[in-house]
Design a protein around this motif. Structure first.
Motif, PDB file in Angstrom:
ATOM      1  N   TRP A 124     -37.269  35.891  23.328  1.00  0.00           N
ATOM      2  CA  TRP A 124     -37.118  35.434  24.711  1.00  0.00           C
ATOM      3  C   TRP A 124     -38.142  36.089  25.629  1.00  0.00           C
ATOM      4  O   TRP A 124     -38.660  35.452  26.552  1.00  0.00           O
ATOM      5  CB  TRP A 124     -35.702  35.724  25.196  1.00  0.00           C
ATOM      6  CG  TRP A 124     -35.436  35.279  26.595  1.00  0.00           C
ATOM      7  CD1 TRP A 124     -35.405  36.049  27.717  1.00  0.00           C
ATOM      8  CD2 TRP A 124     -35.189  33.941  27.036  1.00  0.00           C
ATOM      9  NE1 TRP A 124     -35.144  35.288  28.821  1.00  0.00           N
ATOM     10  CE2 TRP A 124     -34.999  33.996  28.428  1.00  0.00           C
ATOM     11  CE3 TRP A 124     -35.090  32.721  26.381  1.00  0.00           C
ATOM     12  CZ2 TRP A 124     -34.729  32.857  29.177  1.00  0.00           C
ATOM     13  CZ3 TRP A 124     -34.815  31.589  27.134  1.00  0.00           C
ATOM     14  CH2 TRP A 124     -34.637  31.665  28.514  1.00  0.00           C
ATOM     15  N   ARG A 125     -38.431  37.383  25.364  1.00  0.00           N
ATOM     16  CA  ARG A 125     -39.423  38.069  26.206  1.00  0.00           C
ATOM     17  C   ARG A 125     -40.811  37.462  26.058  1.00  0.00           C
ATOM     18  O   ARG A 125     -41.598  37.496  26.994  1.00  0.00           O
ATOM     19  CB  ARG A 125     -39.452  39.562  25.855  1.00  0.00           C
ATOM     20  CG  ARG A 125     -38.272  40.350  26.382  1.00  0.00           C
ATOM     21  CD  ARG A 125     -38.505  41.842  26.280  1.00  0.00           C
ATOM     22  NE  ARG A 125     -38.532  42.280  24.900  1.00  0.00           N
ATOM     23  CZ  ARG A 125     -37.467  42.725  24.239  1.00  0.00           C
ATOM     24  NH1 ARG A 125     -36.292  42.775  24.847  1.00  0.00           N
ATOM     25  NH2 ARG A 125     -37.568  43.118  22.991  1.00  0.00           N
ATOM     26  N   LEU A 136     -29.084  39.163  17.741  1.00  0.00           N
ATOM     27  CA  LEU A 136     -29.199  39.250  19.202  1.00  0.00           C
ATOM     28  C   LEU A 136     -30.472  39.983  19.618  1.00  0.00           C
ATOM     29  O   LEU A 136     -31.145  39.576  20.578  1.00  0.00           O
ATOM     30  CB  LEU A 136     -27.975  39.967  19.772  1.00  0.00           C
ATOM     31  CG  LEU A 136     -26.642  39.229  19.625  1.00  0.00           C
ATOM     32  CD1 LEU A 136     -25.496  40.076  20.155  1.00  0.00           C
ATOM     33  CD2 LEU A 136     -26.678  37.887  20.343  1.00  0.00           C
ATOM     34  N   GLU A 137     -30.822  41.044  18.898  1.00  0.00           N
ATOM     35  CA  GLU A 137     -32.056  41.776  19.210  1.00  0.00           C
ATOM     36  C   GLU A 137     -33.285  40.897  18.973  1.00  0.00           C
ATOM     37  O   GLU A 137     -34.232  40.909  19.772  1.00  0.00           O
ATOM     38  CB  GLU A 137     -32.136  43.039  18.362  1.00  0.00           C
ATOM     39  CG  GLU A 137     -33.343  43.910  18.692  1.00  0.00           C
ATOM     40  CD  GLU A 137     -33.427  45.132  17.805  1.00  0.00           C
ATOM     41  OE1 GLU A 137     -34.428  45.861  17.905  1.00  0.00           O
ATOM     42  OE2 GLU A 137     -32.496  45.356  17.004  1.00  0.00           O
ATOM     43  N   LYS A 163     -33.582  38.385  21.794  1.00  0.00           N
ATOM     44  CA  LYS A 163     -34.138  39.005  23.007  1.00  0.00           C
ATOM     45  C   LYS A 163     -35.644  39.200  22.880  1.00  0.00           C
ATOM     46  O   LYS A 163     -36.396  38.995  23.842  1.00  0.00           O
ATOM     47  CB  LYS A 163     -33.457  40.340  23.268  1.00  0.00           C
ATOM     48  CG  LYS A 163     -32.019  40.219  23.741  1.00  0.00           C
ATOM     49  CD  LYS A 163     -31.412  41.590  23.985  1.00  0.00           C
ATOM     50  CE  LYS A 163     -29.962  41.485  24.443  1.00  0.00           C
ATOM     51  NZ  LYS A 163     -29.353  42.822  24.653  1.00  0.00           N
ATOM     52  N   GLY A 164     -36.103  39.604  21.681  1.00  0.00           N
ATOM     53  CA  GLY A 164     -37.532  39.792  21.487  1.00  0.00           C
ATOM     54  C   GLY A 164     -38.315  38.498  21.625  1.00  0.00           C
ATOM     55  O   GLY A 164     -39.392  38.477  22.230  1.00  0.00           O
TER      56      GLY A 164
END
Length: 215
Positions: free
Chosen positions: A106-107, A99-100, A103-104
């Motif tokens: 996705w940014r 998940l982390e 998110k990375g």
């Protein structure tokens, strides 16, 4: 001094490579759907794939005589609760890392180009006007959620009116990309964390197995 210059050159090359964007480019029009993979300015066409020429029929080869497989030694099956417990331990350790990493990535995700074009066409002016209104409503329903959800660098949405076109036609072009350096950094960081988490989960599983055997 020469070593410092070489080190600075390597750092500069790695930095420039990290700025290269990789992704894909998709296009939809009246002729169909097209897809390209992107590496910087280089584009490789993926869809539609070119048809390969039919190969000439070859003579069938004689089947090789294989030796009968050796019987495998049967191992005692692992109890189902033990299997599920081990899988849950690994899932608990690796899911936060995944998940982390997501998110990375996705940014750093960006839509470089986004074009949507609807053409309302009809020989009847009344029908064309009605289609034009429907096309504007449909385009607005698509465009605003997309631009709010994603970072769009260059976007355009338009509706055209063509009295010679048969009905409504759609044209769409989208180009997605991520920085290569961002992918490598997130991937390496996630790999290290996943390895540490997997080793810790494996240690916990071994401790639980010893406790079960001792009980």
């Amino acid at each position: 001094m020469r070593a410092l210059y070489i080190l600075a050159a390597i750092v500069l090359v790695l930095f420039l490579l990290g700025q290269v964007r990789v992704g894909c480019r998709a296009q939809f029009n009246a002729e169909g759907f097209f897809l390209w993979a992107r590496l910087g300015w280089i584009q490789i066409k993926i869809l539609p794939m070119k048809r390969k020429e039919e190969k000439q029929s070859q003579k069938p080869k004689e089947p090789n005589q294989k030796r009968p497989p050796k019987p495998k030694e049967e191992k005692s099956p692992v109890p189902l609760p033990e299997k599920l417990g081990g899988a849950l331990e690994y899932a608990r350790a690796l899911l936060p890392v995944v998940l982390e990493a997501a998110k990375g990535l996705w940014r750093g995700f960006r839509i470089d180009v986004l074009e949507l074009e609807l053409t309302a066409g009809s020989s009847d002016p009344a029908d064309a006007a009605m289609l034009y209104g429907q096309a504007n409503a449909a385009l607005g329903a698509l465009w605003y959620p997309l631009t709010r959800a994603f970072h769009v660098k260059d976007g355009a949405a338009r509706v055209k009116l063509d009295f010679d076109a048969p009905g409504m036609t759609v044209y769409a072009l989208a180009s997605f990309s991520l920085k290569l350096g961002n992918i490598v950094w997130v991937g390496l960081r996630a790999a290290v964390k996943a390895l540490i988490g997997a080793l810790a989960a494996r240690k916990r599983i071994k401790i639980k197995r010893k406790q079960r055997k001792a009980a």
